[in-house]
Design a protein around this motif. Structure first.
Motif, mmCIF file in Angstrom:
data_model
loop_
_atom_site.group_PDB
_atom_site.id
_atom_site.type_symbol
_atom_site.label_atom_id
_atom_site.label_comp_id
_atom_site.label_asym_id
_atom_site.label_seq_id
_atom_site.Cartn_x
_atom_site.Cartn_y
_atom_site.Cartn_z
ATOM 1 N N ILE A 1 29.984 44.540 30.700
ATOM 2 C CA ILE A 1 28.621 44.477 31.214
ATOM 3 C C ILE A 1 28.639 43.786 32.574
ATOM 4 C CG2 ILE A 1 26.272 43.611 30.768
ATOM 5 C CD1 ILE A 1 27.217 45.701 28.715
ATOM 6 N N VAL A 2 27.997 44.405 33.573
ATOM 7 C CA VAL A 2 27.973 43.851 34.932
ATOM 8 C C VAL A 2 27.172 42.552 34.959
ATOM 9 C CG1 VAL A 2 27.220 44.243 37.316
ATOM 10 C CG2 VAL A 2 28.123 46.155 35.962
ATOM 11 N N LYS A 3 27.771 41.517 35.565
ATOM 12 C CA LYS A 3 27.062 40.261 35.796
ATOM 13 C C LYS A 3 26.661 40.147 37.263
ATOM 14 C CE LYS A 3 27.519 35.265 35.403
ATOM 15 N NZ LYS A 3 28.495 34.184 35.525
ATOM 16 N N ASP A 4 27.632 40.353 38.184
ATOM 17 C CA ASP A 4 27.367 40.239 39.626
ATOM 18 C C ASP A 4 27.995 41.413 40.358
ATOM 19 O OD1 ASP A 4 26.362 37.486 39.434
ATOM 20 O OD2 ASP A 4 28.456 36.917 39.109
ATOM 21 N N LEU A 5 27.339 41.838 41.443
ATOM 22 C CA LEU A 5 27.937 42.816 42.357
ATOM 23 C C LEU A 5 28.593 42.029 43.486
ATOM 24 C CD1 LEU A 5 25.564 44.445 40.904
ATOM 25 C CD2 LEU A 5 25.776 45.987 42.825
ATOM 26 N N LEU A 6 29.863 42.297 43.745
ATOM 27 C CA LEU A 6 30.603 41.536 44.745
ATOM 28 C C LEU A 6 30.761 42.288 46.061
ATOM 29 C CD1 LEU A 6 33.348 40.097 42.360
ATOM 30 C CD2 LEU A 6 31.181 39.072 43.009
ATOM 31 N N THR A 7 30.673 43.627 46.030
ATOM 32 C CA THR A 7 30.767 44.419 47.262
ATOM 33 C C THR A 7 29.409 44.405 47.949
ATOM 34 O OG1 THR A 7 32.466 45.845 46.321
ATOM 35 C CG2 THR A 7 31.270 46.709 48.216
ATOM 36 N N LYS A 8 29.398 44.073 49.244
ATOM 37 C CA LYS A 8 28.141 43.995 49.992
ATOM 38 C C LYS A 8 27.734 45.342 50.594
ATOM 39 C CE LYS A 8 27.449 39.516 49.583
ATOM 40 N NZ LYS A 8 27.181 39.327 48.151
ATOM 41 N N SER A 9 28.717 46.201 50.918
ATOM 42 C CA SER A 9 28.397 47.468 51.571
ATOM 43 C C SER A 9 27.737 48.436 50.578
ATOM 44 C CB SER A 9 29.653 48.085 52.171
ATOM 45 O OG SER A 9 30.570 48.407 51.159
ATOM 46 N N PRO A 10 26.939 49.405 51.080
ATOM 47 C CA PRO A 10 26.217 50.321 50.182
ATOM 48 C C PRO A 10 27.132 51.247 49.386
ATOM 49 C CG PRO A 10 25.726 50.819 52.501
ATOM 50 C CD PRO A 10 26.575 49.587 52.487
ATOM 51 N N ASN A 11 28.353 51.495 49.884
ATOM 52 C CA ASN A 11 29.299 52.285 49.104
ATOM 53 C C ASN A 11 30.726 51.891 49.454
ATOM 54 O OD1 ASN A 11 29.785 53.752 51.580
ATOM 55 N ND2 ASN A 11 27.940 54.908 51.104
ATOM 56 N N HIS A 12 31.657 52.274 48.572
ATOM 57 C CA HIS A 12 33.062 51.934 48.765
ATOM 58 C C HIS A 12 33.900 53.046 48.141
ATOM 59 C CE1 HIS A 12 36.918 49.915 48.525
ATOM 60 N NE2 HIS A 12 36.446 49.009 49.353
ATOM 61 N N PRO A 13 34.896 53.570 48.881
ATOM 62 C CA PRO A 13 35.671 54.717 48.371
ATOM 63 C C PRO A 13 36.436 54.435 47.080
ATOM 64 C CG PRO A 13 36.635 53.856 50.410
ATOM 65 C CD PRO A 13 35.314 53.159 50.224
ATOM 66 N N HIS A 14 36.800 53.180 46.826
ATOM 67 C CA HIS A 14 37.564 52.851 45.610
ATOM 68 C C HIS A 14 36.674 52.317 44.499
ATOM 69 C CE1 HIS A 14 40.787 52.308 48.808
ATOM 70 N NE2 HIS A 14 41.046 53.445 48.192
ATOM 71 N N GLY A 15 35.361 52.261 44.738
ATOM 72 C CA GLY A 15 34.444 51.735 43.725
ATOM 73 C C GLY A 15 33.909 50.378 44.129
ATOM 74 N N ILE A 16 32.691 50.105 43.702
ATOM 75 C CA ILE A 16 32.042 48.826 44.001
ATOM 76 C C ILE A 16 32.693 47.731 43.152
ATOM 77 C CG2 ILE A 16 29.843 47.557 43.863
ATOM 78 C CD1 ILE A 16 29.897 49.764 46.037
ATOM 79 N N LYS A 17 33.018 46.618 43.785
ATOM 80 C CA LYS A 17 33.636 45.501 43.060
ATOM 81 C C LYS A 17 32.546 44.702 42.345
ATOM 82 C CE LYS A 17 37.392 43.437 44.622
ATOM 83 N NZ LYS A 17 38.254 42.552 45.443
ATOM 84 N N VAL A 18 32.761 44.440 41.053
ATOM 85 C CA VAL A 18 31.789 43.689 40.250
ATOM 86 C C VAL A 18 32.498 42.615 39.435
ATOM 87 C CG1 VAL A 18 30.196 45.655 40.019
ATOM 88 C CG2 VAL A 18 31.931 45.273 38.257
ATOM 89 N N ARG A 19 31.699 41.641 38.995
ATOM 90 C CA ARG A 19 32.169 40.652 38.014
ATOM 91 C C ARG A 19 31.476 40.978 36.700
ATOM 92 N NH1 ARG A 19 30.826 36.159 40.426
ATOM 93 N NH2 ARG A 19 32.868 35.800 41.330
ATOM 94 N N LEU A 20 32.249 41.077 35.633
ATOM 95 C CA LEU A 20 31.678 41.349 34.316
ATOM 96 C C LEU A 20 31.167 40.052 33.690
ATOM 97 C CD1 LEU A 20 34.319 43.816 32.829
ATOM 98 C CD2 LEU A 20 32.205 44.354 34.054
ATOM 99 N N ALA A 21 30.380 40.201 32.634
ATOM 100 C CA ALA A 21 29.812 39.043 31.923
ATOM 101 C C ALA A 21 30.904 38.098 31.423
ATOM 102 C CB ALA A 21 28.941 39.520 30.765
ATOM 103 N N ASP A 22 32.096 38.630 31.100
ATOM 104 C CA ASP A 22 33.191 37.775 30.608
ATOM 105 C C ASP A 22 34.036 37.182 31.737
ATOM 106 O OD1 ASP A 22 34.678 39.925 31.483
ATOM 107 O OD2 ASP A 22 35.435 40.485 29.499
ATOM 108 N N GLY A 23 33.633 37.442 33.010
ATOM 109 C CA GLY A 23 34.309 36.827 34.137
ATOM 110 C C GLY A 23 35.374 37.691 34.806
ATOM 111 N N GLN A 24 35.729 38.826 34.207
ATOM 112 C CA GLN A 24 36.737 39.702 34.819
ATOM 113 C C GLN A 24 36.149 40.399 36.043
ATOM 114 O OE1 GLN A 24 39.647 41.580 31.823
ATOM 115 N NE2 GLN A 24 37.667 41.687 30.804
ATOM 116 N N VAL A 25 36.996 40.615 37.061
ATOM 117 C CA VAL A 25 36.564 41.241 38.308
ATOM 118 C C VAL A 25 37.362 42.514 38.525
ATOM 119 C CG1 VAL A 25 36.502 40.974 40.823
ATOM 120 C CG2 VAL A 25 35.878 39.051 39.354
ATOM 121 N N GLY A 26 36.663 43.588 38.894
ATOM 122 C CA GLY A 26 37.350 44.839 39.183
ATOM 123 C C GLY A 26 36.406 45.817 39.855
ATOM 124 N N ARG A 27 36.934 47.004 40.158
ATOM 125 C CA ARG A 27 36.138 48.036 40.821
ATOM 126 C C ARG A 27 35.618 49.028 39.795
ATOM 127 N NH1 ARG A 27 35.974 47.385 46.104
ATOM 128 N NH2 ARG A 27 37.652 46.244 47.101
#
Length: 68
Positions: free
Chosen positions: A34-60
Protein backbone atom coordinates in the motif's frame (compact mmCIF):
# COMPACT_ATOMS: atom_id res chain seq x y z
CA UNK A 1 -7.43 -3.85 -15.67
CA UNK A 2 -4.14 -2.37 -14.52
CA UNK A 3 -2.68 1.09 -14.97
CA UNK A 4 0.95 1.88 -15.62
CA UNK A 5 2.98 3.21 -12.71
CA UNK A 6 4.82 5.71 -14.91
CA UNK A 7 2.46 8.65 -14.32
CA UNK A 8 2.32 10.37 -10.94
CA UNK A 9 -1.33 11.41 -11.37
CA UNK A 10 -2.38 7.71 -11.38
CA UNK A 11 -0.88 7.02 -7.94
CA UNK A 12 -2.32 8.14 -4.61
CA UNK A 13 -1.47 7.21 -1.00
CA UNK A 14 -3.59 4.25 0.13
CA UNK A 15 -3.58 2.51 -3.28
CA UNK A 16 -2.39 -1.06 -3.69
CA UNK A 17 0.55 -1.35 -6.09
CA UNK A 18 3.28 -3.73 -7.27
CA UNK A 19 6.74 -2.20 -6.99
CA UNK A 20 10.26 -3.34 -7.89
CA UNK A 21 12.71 -2.80 -5.03
CA UNK A 22 16.21 -1.51 -5.87
CA UNK A 23 17.80 -4.89 -5.09
CA UNK A 24 15.24 -6.67 -7.33
CA UNK A 25 15.73 -4.48 -10.43
CA UNK A 26 17.91 -7.11 -12.16
CA UNK A 27 15.42 -9.95 -11.56
CA UNK A 28 12.26 -7.86 -11.93
CA UNK A 29 10.71 -9.47 -8.83
CA UNK A 30 7.76 -7.39 -7.62
CA UNK A 31 6.56 -6.60 -4.12
CA UNK A 32 2.91 -5.74 -3.42
CA UNK A 33 1.95 -3.12 -0.88
CA UNK A 34 0.00 0.00 0.00
CA UNK A 35 1.42 3.40 -1.03
CA UNK A 36 2.34 5.68 1.88
CA UNK A 37 4.37 8.44 0.14
CA UNK A 38 5.19 9.42 -3.43
CA UNK A 39 8.91 10.12 -3.71
CA UNK A 40 9.20 11.07 -7.41
CA UNK A 41 8.48 14.78 -7.92
CA UNK A 42 8.20 14.78 -11.73
CA UNK A 43 4.78 14.09 -13.36
CA UNK A 44 6.09 10.92 -15.01
CA UNK A 45 9.12 8.63 -15.02
CA UNK A 46 10.08 6.00 -17.64
CA UNK A 47 11.00 3.38 -15.00
CA UNK A 48 7.98 4.05 -12.77
CA UNK A 49 7.18 6.51 -10.01
CA UNK A 50 9.21 5.90 -6.85
CA UNK A 51 7.04 5.35 -3.75
CA UNK A 52 7.38 4.35 -0.11
CA UNK A 53 5.02 1.59 0.99
CA UNK A 54 3.21 1.52 4.34
CA UNK A 55 5.79 -1.01 5.62
CA UNK A 56 8.67 1.34 4.74
CA UNK A 57 9.95 -0.39 1.58
CA UNK A 58 10.89 1.91 -1.33
CA UNK A 59 10.66 1.03 -5.00
CA UNK A 60 9.31 2.00 -8.41
CA UNK A 61 5.69 1.28 -9.29
CA UNK A 62 5.35 -1.36 -12.00
CA UNK A 63 1.60 -1.82 -11.76
CA UNK A 64 -1.37 -0.29 -9.98
CA UNK A 65 -3.75 -2.93 -8.64
CA UNK A 66 -7.32 -2.00 -9.57
CA UNK A 67 -10.04 -3.18 -7.22
CA UNK A 68 -12.78 -4.82 -9.26
Amino acid sequence: MTKSGQERKNIKPGMEVDIVLKQDQRTGKTTRGIVKDLLTKSPNHPHGIKVRLADGQVGRVVEIIEKS
